[in-house]
Each structure stands twice: as C-alpha cells, then as structure tokens.
Design an enzyme around this catalytic site. Structure first.
Site, mmCIF file in Angstrom:
data_model
loop_
_atom_site.group_PDB
_atom_site.id
_atom_site.type_symbol
_atom_site.label_atom_id
_atom_site.label_comp_id
_atom_site.label_asym_id
_atom_site.label_seq_id
_atom_site.Cartn_x
_atom_site.Cartn_y
_atom_site.Cartn_z
ATOM 1 N N SER A 1 50.992 40.780 41.199
ATOM 2 C CA SER A 1 50.657 41.495 39.966
ATOM 3 C C SER A 1 49.465 42.411 40.227
ATOM 4 C CB SER A 1 50.272 40.480 38.886
ATOM 5 O OG SER A 1 51.187 39.409 38.886
ATOM 6 N N GLY B 1 48.091 41.507 45.332
ATOM 7 C CA GLY B 1 46.757 42.094 45.387
ATOM 8 C C GLY B 1 45.696 41.001 45.365
ATOM 9 N N ASP C 1 41.209 40.383 44.143
ATOM 10 C CA ASP C 1 39.988 40.980 43.596
ATOM 11 C C ASP C 1 38.900 41.071 44.663
ATOM 12 O OD1 ASP C 1 40.979 41.217 40.897
ATOM 13 O OD2 ASP C 1 40.980 39.031 40.900
ATOM 14 N N LYS D 1 41.325 35.715 43.148
ATOM 15 C CA LYS D 1 42.433 36.370 42.465
ATOM 16 C C LYS D 1 42.432 35.932 41.002
ATOM 17 C CE LYS D 1 46.507 36.433 44.364
ATOM 18 N NZ LYS D 1 46.735 37.760 43.778
ATOM 19 N N GLU E 1 50.931 33.295 40.605
ATOM 20 C CA GLU E 1 50.694 33.923 41.912
ATOM 21 C C GLU E 1 50.515 32.858 42.989
ATOM 22 O OE1 GLU E 1 48.577 38.103 40.486
ATOM 23 O OE2 GLU E 1 47.319 36.492 41.237
HETATM 24 C C1 ABF Z 1 46.497 40.310 40.926
HETATM 25 O O1 ABF Z 1 46.030 41.545 40.553
HETATM 26 C C2 ABF Z 1 45.369 39.443 40.813
HETATM 27 O O2 ABF Z 1 45.321 38.188 41.274
HETATM 28 C C3 ABF Z 1 44.184 40.254 41.062
HETATM 29 O O3 ABF Z 1 43.366 39.841 40.046
HETATM 30 C C4 ABF Z 1 44.648 41.628 40.779
HETATM 31 C C5 ABF Z 1 44.383 42.691 41.767
HETATM 32 O O4 ABF Z 1 44.704 43.855 41.097
HETATM 33 P P1 ABF Z 1 44.536 45.305 41.630
HETATM 34 O O5 ABF Z 1 45.570 45.485 42.665
HETATM 35 O O6 ABF Z 1 44.763 46.105 40.400
HETATM 36 O O7 ABF Z 1 43.141 45.414 42.127
HETATM 37 O O8 ABF Z 1 47.126 40.313 42.120
#
Ligand code: ABF
Length: 254
Positions: free
Chosen positions: A49, A106, A108, A118, A127
C-alpha cells in the site's frame, strides 16, 4: 520590493516542484526495478500500500500485457485492492494462494539492518501477514527513507494496531516499559480515532533513542501485550530494499 517578492516566490515554488519531481522519479525507479526483478510468469505476489506501490502496479500492468504474464495479485489493504482492480490485474487472496512468490511494498523508514517502520498509512496488519507468506519481501522507497537508525528520519513514531477497548492500557504499558509517548491516531480534524481496515485503532509510539539491535526483542515484547494486534515494526522480514534516487536505484540485501 514587489518584484523581489515575486522572484523569491517563483524560485521557491520551482525548487519545491523540482524536489517533488525527483522524489516521484525516485519512487518510480525503485518500483520499476522491483517489479522487473521480482515478478515472473505464473506466480502470485503480494501488493503493498502507499504511494510508491502505485508505480509498481503500473509497471506490473504493463508487463502483464506486453509479456502476457499470468500473475495473481494479493492485496494488503482496501487501497491496494482498488489499485489492482483499477489496473485490470487479477485479484487473489491468501486462502487460495497462501504461498507467494514475492511481496512488494513501501516503507516509512529503513535502518542499516533493514528494520522497517511501516503503517504510516494505517495498513500494517495486512501488510505484515502478506509479507510473512513469502521469502522474497521487497521494499521500494525513495532515498529519504534510507536511515541509519529508526527515528532519525521518520518522526511520526511506530504505528501499533490495537483492539479499540484496549488502547489505554496498551498505551500506558508501552510508555511505562519503554518510555516515549504512544498517541492514539486521530482522523482529520480530530473527528475521532482512525479506524483500520480491520476495525482497530492505531497508537503511534514516539519512542526514545533505541539501539537498532534491540528492535527484534522489543517487537516480540510489544506483540505479547494483550490488545496489541500487530506492530508496524518489521524486523528480519525484508529480503531486499530498493532505494530510488533520481535516475539511480541502490539496493540493500539481507
Ligand atoms: C505502506 O505505505 C506503509 O506501510 C507505509 O506506511 C507506506 C509507505 O508509503 P509511501 O510509499 O507513500 O511512502 O506501505
């Protein structure tokens, strides 16, 4: 004076835009590399996500058409499910595909030992479940997430998903045991607590200075607190992290 102000404003907005463009390029390049390396024909993969994963799904959709691939996509959130459907990819689930070839997501923040924070977007539980179904858990991120120590760059704390009725005792236990503050995440305009895809609350734990060797143990201890559903601390999970920086992508492997 007016024209000076105008010039300063325009410089400011163009450098802001440049930075945004380079961040988006960084995300895109990391995402493309991950999809090119970690997706093959006739496999099921986990789709994370956030904003970086959007590029991964776009690249996947391209590859599926161009190479006529058969790929099943298992989502990690409502957003990720929508993304899969919007891109006309094949939606799957863990009931029919409990073993995934890879999962791309993704993060953080990523420290030097590939510990991750995350869940900034609130999707940590699904996730982590999806990530646990593969030996190839791949993180895609722009260079701003690359950190020596957790907390050096990401300042919003570690998200911890909790059962609603337990949020106060969990908060107090975390603060008493480890220090820092664990704040319940509120919706925009403080309309009420943020509710996750699983109907739970999130505590964002703003932790004190902690050595990166301790995260594995702390994560296990946090998970054992009654009422904690899952933490946004991902230790020993990421196999590879792709960090995009402009046109370049660097790679860290466990
Ligand atoms: C997810 O999206 C999360 O676990 C994490 O918080 C976030 C990362 O988002 P981005 O790619 O927008 O930085 O995967």
């Amino acid at each position: 004076i007016r024209s000076f102000v105008r010039i300063v404003r325009s410089l400011h907005s163009s450098s802001g835009k440049l930075r945004m463009d380079s961040l988006e390029n960084a995300k895109k390049n990391a995402a493309y590399k991950a999809v090119d390396e970690y997706v093959q024909n006739n496999c099921a993969i986990g789709i994370g996500s956030g904003s970086t994963i959007v590029y991964a799904v776009q690249r996947l959709a391209e590859r599926v058409i161009q190479e006529e691939l058969n790929v099943i996509c298992v989502p990690t959130s409502f957003q990720s499910r929508q993304l899969i459907l919007d891109n006309h990819l094949t939606l799957g689930n863990l009931e029919t595909h409990p073993h995934l070839y890879s999962a791309i997501d993704g993060a953080d923040e990523v420290d030097k030992d590939l510990n991750l924070i995350k869940g900034g977007g609130g999707c940590l539980l699904q996730e982590k479940v999806v990530a646990s179904c593969t030996n190839r858990f791949v993180i895609i991120a722009d260079y701003t997430k690359n950190s020596v120590k957790l907390g050096d760059k990401y300042k919003k704390g570690i998200p911890i998903e909790v059962v609603p009725m337990a949020y106060m005792p969990v908060k107090l236990k975390i603060e008493d045991n480890y220090g820092g503050t664990a704040k319940i995440r509120m919706a925009v305009a403080k309309a009420g607590p943020v509710i996750t895809d699983n109907g739970n609350f999130i505590l964002d734990w703003h932790f004190p200075d902690i050595d990166s060797n301790s995260w594995r143990k702390i994560n296990m201890e946090l998970s054992l607190i009654p009422g904690v559903v899952e933490t946004g601390l991902f230790t020993d999970m990421a196999e590879t992290v792709f960090f995009g920086c402009g046109r370049f992508v660097s790679e860290e492997r466990r």
